[in-house]
Enzyme design. Sequence first.
Site, PDB file in Angstrom:
ATOM      1  N   HIS A   1      -4.645   6.690  -0.530  1.00  0.00           N
ATOM      2  CA  HIS A   1      -3.831   5.493  -0.346  1.00  0.00           C
ATOM      3  C   HIS A   1      -4.364   4.402  -1.259  1.00  0.00           C
ATOM      4  O   HIS A   1      -5.469   4.490  -1.786  1.00  0.00           O
ATOM      5  CB  HIS A   1      -3.750   5.065   1.126  1.00  0.00           C
ATOM      6  CG  HIS A   1      -4.977   4.438   1.695  1.00  0.00           C
ATOM      7  ND1 HIS A   1      -6.022   5.171   2.190  1.00  0.00           N
ATOM      8  CD2 HIS A   1      -5.321   3.136   1.869  1.00  0.00           C
ATOM      9  CE1 HIS A   1      -6.950   4.347   2.650  1.00  0.00           C
ATOM     10  NE2 HIS A   1      -6.566   3.105   2.460  1.00  0.00           N
TER      11      HIS A   1
ATOM     12  N   GLU B   1       0.865  -1.184   0.000  1.00  0.00           N
ATOM     13  CA  GLU B   1       0.000   0.000   0.000  1.00  0.00           C
ATOM     14  C   GLU B   1       0.900   1.231   0.000  1.00  0.00           C
ATOM     15  O   GLU B   1       1.941   1.261   0.653  1.00  0.00           O
ATOM     16  CB  GLU B   1      -0.913   0.031   1.241  1.00  0.00           C
ATOM     17  CG  GLU B   1      -2.103  -0.879   1.124  1.00  0.00           C
ATOM     18  CD  GLU B   1      -3.237  -0.545   2.106  1.00  0.00           C
ATOM     19  OE1 GLU B   1      -3.271   0.564   2.679  1.00  0.00           O
ATOM     20  OE2 GLU B   1      -4.101  -1.420   2.295  1.00  0.00           O
TER      21      GLU B   1
ATOM     22  N   ASP C   1      -9.920   2.007   7.710  1.00  0.00           N
ATOM     23  CA  ASP C   1      -9.760   3.363   7.158  1.00  0.00           C
ATOM     24  C   ASP C   1     -10.745   4.320   7.822  1.00  0.00           C
ATOM     25  O   ASP C   1     -10.400   5.461   8.154  1.00  0.00           O
ATOM     26  CB  ASP C   1     -10.018   3.371   5.643  1.00  0.00           C
ATOM     27  CG  ASP C   1      -8.966   2.590   4.870  1.00  0.00           C
ATOM     28  OD1 ASP C   1      -7.831   2.464   5.358  1.00  0.00           O
ATOM     29  OD2 ASP C   1      -9.303   2.112   3.775  1.00  0.00           O
TER      30      ASP C   1
HETATM   31 ZN   LIG Z   1      -7.398   1.427   3.115  1.00  0.00          ZN
END
Ligand SMILES: [Zn+2]
Length: 134
Positions: free
Chosen positions: A80, A26, A93
């Site tokens: 992201h 990520e 998140d």
């Molecule tokens: Zn995420």
Amino acid sequence: MISTLELSYPLLQEMIAYVNRHAPLEACGLLAGKATRAEKMIGVLNQEQSPVRFVMDPYEQLHAFDWIESNGLDLIGIFHSHPAGPEIVSPTDILEAAYAVVHIILSRTETQWRARGFWIEKGKATEVTLQIVE
Ligand SMILES: [Zn+2]
């Protein structure tokens, strides 16, 4: 909350190129701009170096905040990637969203990246339209 975020096609491509370079990990970063228009992206190191999680490196994040301020811009987005999906913000998140800005998820299907925006408030995510402008 805002319902539409404007960004140029080159800026979108720059974000995609950035997260693609870091995949399968990520990747994350900030979007700076004015009002509802994003002008610049600033990549920030993902200190987790994980394919399923990100935590912005605090030093780089601070440095990016300084840059945004000294250039007369505002923080208007955080992006992201979800290199293995999903297209939407995850429960983590939503839980960890610390700023009242648009949260952009760049997710990858087999062949391409897709971007979606969300506004996160009081534990709820609402989709924000990403409008590609000249
Ligand atoms: Zn995420």
